[in-house]
Design a protein around this motif. Sequence first.
Motif, PDB file in Angstrom:
ATOM      1  N   GLY A 122       0.827  -1.202   0.000  1.00 54.50           N
ATOM      2  CA  GLY A 122       0.000   0.000   0.000  1.00 54.50           C
ATOM      3  C   GLY A 122       0.860   1.251   0.000  1.00 54.50           C
ATOM      4  O   GLY A 122       2.097   1.188  -0.063  1.00 54.50           O
ATOM      5  N   GLU A 123       0.201   2.389   0.102  1.00 57.72           N
ATOM      6  CA  GLU A 123       0.917   3.676   0.130  1.00 57.72           C
ATOM      7  C   GLU A 123       1.838   3.796   1.334  1.00 57.72           C
ATOM      8  O   GLU A 123       2.818   4.536   1.301  1.00 57.72           O
ATOM      9  N   ASP A 124       1.520   3.069   2.409  1.00 59.02           N
ATOM     10  CA  ASP A 124       2.371   3.092   3.611  1.00 59.02           C
ATOM     11  C   ASP A 124       3.576   2.161   3.478  1.00 59.02           C
ATOM     12  O   ASP A 124       4.333   1.976   4.423  1.00 59.02           O
ATOM     13  N   LEU A 125       3.757   1.571   2.273  1.00 62.86           N
ATOM     14  CA  LEU A 125       4.868   0.669   1.960  1.00 62.86           C
ATOM     15  C   LEU A 125       4.848  -0.589   2.819  1.00 62.86           C
ATOM     16  O   LEU A 125       5.877  -1.192   3.091  1.00 62.86           O
ATOM     17  N   ARG A 126       3.645  -1.008   3.221  1.00 60.48           N
ATOM     18  CA  ARG A 126       3.473  -2.235   3.993  1.00 60.48           C
ATOM     19  C   ARG A 126       2.595  -3.206   3.223  1.00 60.48           C
ATOM     20  O   ARG A 126       1.702  -2.795   2.488  1.00 60.48           O
ATOM     21  N   ALA A 127       2.871  -4.492   3.423  1.00 56.95           N
ATOM     22  CA  ALA A 127       2.051  -5.549   2.850  1.00 56.95           C
ATOM     23  C   ALA A 127       1.872  -6.625   3.910  1.00 56.95           C
ATOM     24  O   ALA A 127       2.732  -6.804   4.776  1.00 56.95           O
ATOM     25  N   ILE A 128       0.752  -7.329   3.832  1.00 56.07           N
ATOM     26  CA  ILE A 128       0.470  -8.401   4.785  1.00 56.07           C
ATOM     27  C   ILE A 128       0.341  -9.708   4.015  1.00 56.07           C
ATOM     28  O   ILE A 128      -0.408  -9.788   3.037  1.00 56.07           O
ATOM     29  N   CYS A 129       1.069 -10.727   4.462  1.00 54.35           N
ATOM     30  CA  CYS A 129       0.951 -12.045   3.849  1.00 54.35           C
ATOM     31  C   CYS A 129      -0.456 -12.566   4.117  1.00 54.35           C
ATOM     32  O   CYS A 129      -0.866 -12.673   5.281  1.00 54.35           O
ATOM     33  N   PRO A 130      -1.218 -12.881   3.071  1.00 53.85           N
ATOM     34  CA  PRO A 130      -2.589 -13.332   3.271  1.00 53.85           C
ATOM     35  C   PRO A 130      -2.695 -14.679   3.997  1.00 53.85           C
ATOM     36  O   PRO A 130      -3.729 -14.994   4.562  1.00 53.85           O
ATOM     37  N   ALA A 131      -1.649 -15.462   4.000  1.00 57.45           N
ATOM     38  CA  ALA A 131      -1.692 -16.782   4.638  1.00 57.45           C
ATOM     39  C   ALA A 131      -1.282 -16.744   6.104  1.00 57.45           C
ATOM     40  O   ALA A 131      -1.832 -17.477   6.918  1.00 57.45           O
ATOM     41  N   THR A 132      -0.310 -15.892   6.449  1.00 60.75           N
ATOM     42  CA  THR A 132       0.239 -15.921   7.817  1.00 60.75           C
ATOM     43  C   THR A 132      -0.016 -14.645   8.602  1.00 60.75           C
ATOM     44  O   THR A 132       0.159 -14.634   9.820  1.00 60.75           O
ATOM     45  N   GLY A 133      -0.367 -13.555   7.924  1.00 61.24           N
ATOM     46  CA  GLY A 133      -0.548 -12.276   8.608  1.00 61.24           C
ATOM     47  C   GLY A 133       0.748 -11.531   8.872  1.00 61.24           C
ATOM     48  O   GLY A 133       0.739 -10.447   9.457  1.00 61.24           O
ATOM     49  N   THR A 134       1.867 -12.077   8.428  1.00 58.01           N
ATOM     50  CA  THR A 134       3.152 -11.400   8.609  1.00 58.01           C
ATOM     51  C   THR A 134       3.153 -10.087   7.833  1.00 58.01           C
ATOM     52  O   THR A 134       2.744 -10.043   6.679  1.00 58.01           O
ATOM     53  N   VAL A 135       3.634  -9.026   8.476  1.00 59.03           N
ATOM     54  CA  VAL A 135       3.701  -7.704   7.848  1.00 59.03           C
ATOM     55  C   VAL A 135       5.092  -7.519   7.252  1.00 59.03           C
ATOM     56  O   VAL A 135       6.106  -7.808   7.902  1.00 59.03           O
ATOM     57  N   TYR A 136       5.128  -7.028   6.011  1.00 62.97           N
ATOM     58  CA  TYR A 136       6.388  -6.745   5.317  1.00 62.97           C
ATOM     59  C   TYR A 136       6.461  -5.251   5.043  1.00 62.97           C
ATOM     60  O   TYR A 136       5.456  -4.617   4.711  1.00 62.97           O
ATOM     61  N   LEU A 137       7.659  -4.699   5.184  1.00 66.51           N
ATOM     62  CA  LEU A 137       7.905  -3.287   4.942  1.00 66.51           C
ATOM     63  C   LEU A 137       8.818  -3.154   3.726  1.00 66.51           C
ATOM     64  O   LEU A 137       9.849  -3.817   3.645  1.00 66.51           O
ATOM     65  N   LYS A 138       8.436  -2.284   2.791  1.00 70.70           N
ATOM     66  CA  LYS A 138       9.246  -2.045   1.597  1.00 70.70           C
ATOM     67  C   LYS A 138      10.124  -0.823   1.834  1.00 70.70           C
ATOM     68  O   LYS A 138       9.666   0.225   2.264  1.00 70.70           O
TER      69      LYS A 138
END
Length: 193
Positions: free
Chosen positions: A168-184
């Motif tokens: 997203g615009e906040d440069l974060r993504a969430i793994c749909p399977a585990t809920g782990t948050v990733y930062l770009k």
Amino acid sequence: MESKDYYVHPSAWVDEGAQIGKGTKIWHFCHLMPGAVIGEGCSLGQNVFVASGVQIGNRVKIQNNVSLYEGVICEDEVFLGPSMVFTNVINPRAGVERKTEYRPTLIQKGATIGANATLLCGHSIGTYAFIAAGAVVTRDVPAYALVAGVPARQTGWMSAHGEKLSFGEDLRAICPATGTVYLKNGDQIHPLS
């Protein structure tokens, strides 16, 4: 050849000096050369060749018809799809001896190489990177990158669980399977948890 610690199918050939870890299974028509090192809990499918000096970590899955040539290193939990191809010389010629020109290829922890992909030697595949089936990799691949095509180009990002990530615009993504948050951060991503 059977052992309490690992299994080798009777049709496979393991040269003296090859090392095999506990719980590893080596199936039909495989060949391990002296000095090959296979970790624990690995699976080598039918017709896998492992050259001298190859290092394979723990829990690596190698599907049918894969040849790992001298200079290949696979860290833990790597997946090598059916008939994917490694090389070890950049400019081979039958009439020119180039054994002193082998270039190493490093596949880092958790990376996936799809069926029929080709990796030109001398490159690194980052942690949890995902190489699509049929891709031709001609350069290093960053951690968590999804690459596809000929030549391979990055088309997105993958989680450690193997799910596509949407930032997203906040440069974060969430793994749909585990809920782990990733930062770009620029051309790299990192899990936050």
